[in-house]
Design an enzyme around this catalytic site. Structure first.
Site, short mmCIF file in Angstrom:
data_model
loop_
_atom_site.label_atom_id
_atom_site.label_comp_id
_atom_site.label_asym_id
_atom_site.label_seq_id
_atom_site.Cartn_x
_atom_site.Cartn_y
_atom_site.Cartn_z
N GLN A 1 -11.42 5.33 -41.87
CA GLN A 1 -12.43 5.00 -42.87
C GLN A 1 -13.83 5.13 -42.28
OE1 GLN A 1 -11.89 3.84 -46.28
NE2 GLN A 1 -14.03 4.41 -46.29
N ARG B 1 -0.02 2.54 -40.93
CA ARG B 1 -0.76 1.40 -41.48
C ARG B 1 0.14 0.19 -41.33
NH1 ARG B 1 -4.09 0.92 -47.06
NH2 ARG B 1 -5.49 2.07 -45.70
N HIS C 1 -10.08 0.05 -38.84
CA HIS C 1 -9.80 1.10 -39.83
C HIS C 1 -10.62 2.34 -39.43
CE1 HIS C 1 -8.37 3.01 -43.29
NE2 HIS C 1 -8.84 2.25 -44.25
N CYS D 1 -15.34 0.86 -49.26
CA CYS D 1 -14.17 1.65 -48.85
C CYS D 1 -13.16 1.79 -49.98
CB CYS D 1 -13.53 1.03 -47.62
SG CYS D 1 -13.15 -0.71 -47.83
N ASP E 1 -16.83 -4.85 -48.80
CA ASP E 1 -15.38 -4.67 -48.94
C ASP E 1 -14.86 -5.92 -49.65
OD1 ASP E 1 -12.76 -3.82 -48.70
OD2 ASP E 1 -12.60 -4.15 -46.54
N ARG F 1 -12.77 11.12 -47.00
CA ARG F 1 -11.58 10.75 -46.22
C ARG F 1 -10.76 12.01 -45.93
NH1 ARG F 1 -9.66 5.55 -46.40
NH2 ARG F 1 -8.36 6.34 -44.70
N1 CP Z 1 -10.05 2.57 -48.23
C1 CP Z 1 -8.71 2.62 -48.06
O1 CP Z 1 -8.18 2.56 -46.94
O2 CP Z 1 -8.02 2.77 -49.23
P1 CP Z 1 -6.44 2.60 -49.37
O3 CP Z 1 -6.10 1.17 -49.06
O4 CP Z 1 -6.14 2.96 -50.79
O5 CP Z 1 -5.78 3.53 -48.40
#
Ligand code: CP
Length: 314
Positions: A141, A111, A138, A273, A233, A301
């Site tokens: 997700q 990430r 992403h 998300c 989001d 997830r």
């Molecule tokens: N939705 C998501 O990626 O959550 P986090 O940022 O907690 O990983």
């Protein structure tokens, strides 16, 4: 172990990495969704499938769901993980980081603030690199989200998914993944926050092949009309915190509230998300309502990422 794997044949993905959604083929995404369903129904059958495999989890930004579900995924498949927090290239060039990691682990989950960081890691690492969120995408997700939609409605083709809010990384991955699977996709953003033009052009190409429809608008009512799922989001993504006051004003017309949900289909679901800012992009009443499937998304997830690891870690 041999009998467990033989009993559950797994399609391996052709690409070495998942840095962009389109690194997977349409068929691979379909296989992944099927496999995620099997893993969810019969987790014990996969409990040793990745025994002896290790993941490096690199997180430049905070995470609850992505980090913990990857840690749990690999452990529940018989492997293990190590975590590094902070800038990936804070002390040495990315090409050196990648060539260290490939000597120790069978997969890298990253990430990062910039998509280019993930792409450079993938260029230099022989171990598969999985995008766990960048400024542009992403994909993990989106895979969990379409799995959740399929679980809810039984069939993806013919559904309409409406995204209301910022044209951000989550929106980009959802748009690409939904359209390639035949899900109509509508996105409404305030002026100045439209999705990336190059990604929209790619999405139009996918829609032309699958027959799904893409609608890009600044009118949330138009986007949610006839939708089976309404998705939002946060208005201010990680790294853009200085813009949050300005964005709260500019996005006010894009809150998902009871009035907006009423314009969707009567059986529409609400998706997010997470994490959510109640009172901003969604009201507390909507996210806590019977229409909300946000915790199904969070659970899935885990199952979708298990399927991804099974298909990517050779
Ligand atoms: N939705 C998501 O990626 O959550 P986090 O940022 O907690 O990983």
């Amino acid at each position: 172990m041999a009998t467990l794997i033989a009993a559950q044949p797994v399609t391996q993905v052709a690409a070495t990495d998942l840095v962009r959604d389109l690194d997977l083929t349409d068929d691979e995404v379909q296989c992944l969704l099927d496999l995620a369903g099997k893993v969810k129904r019969t987790p014990a059958k996969f409990a040793r499938a990745l025994a002896g495999k290790y993941l490096a989890l690199l997180f430049e930004k905070p995470s609850l769901r992505t980090r913990l579900t990857f840690e749990l995924s690999i452990k529940q498949l018989g492997g293990d993980s190590v975590v590094s927090e902070g800038p990936v290239d804070g002390r040495e060039p990315l090409k050196d980081v990648a060539r260290n990691l490939e000597r120790w682990v069978q997969g890298i989950v990253a990430r990062t603030f910039s998509q280019s960081t993930i792409e450079e890691l993938a260029q230099w690492s022989s171990a598969p690199v999985i995008n766990a969120l960048s400024d542009l995408y992403h994909p993990c997700q989106a895979l969990a989200d379409v799995f959740t939609l399929r679980e809810r409605f039984g069939e993806l083709r013919g559904l309409k998914l409406a995204f209301v809010g910022d044209g951000n990384n989550v929106a980009h991955s959802l748009m690409l993944t939904a359209l390639r699977l035949g899900v109509d996709f509508a996105i409404s953003t305030p002026e100045g926050y439209a999705p990336n033009a190059e990604i929209v052009a790619q999405a139009e190409g996918l829609a032309a092949v699958s027959g799904a429809r893409l609608q890009v608008t600044h009118d949330p009512a138009k986007a949610v009309a006839g939708a089976s799922a309404v998705y939002t989001d946060v208005w201010t993504s990680m790294g853009k915190e200085k813009e949050s006051a300005k964005r709260r004003k500019q996005f006010a017309s894009h809150q998902v509230n009871g009035g907006l949900m009423a314009l969707a289909r009567h059986d529409a679901v609400f998706m997010h998300c997470l994490p959510a800012k109640r009172g901003e992009e969604v009201t507390d009443a909507v996210i806590e309502s019977g229409q909300s499937i946000v915790f199904d998304q969070a659970e899935n997830r885990l199952h979708a990422q298990k399927a991804l690891l099974l298909m990517m870690l050779r």
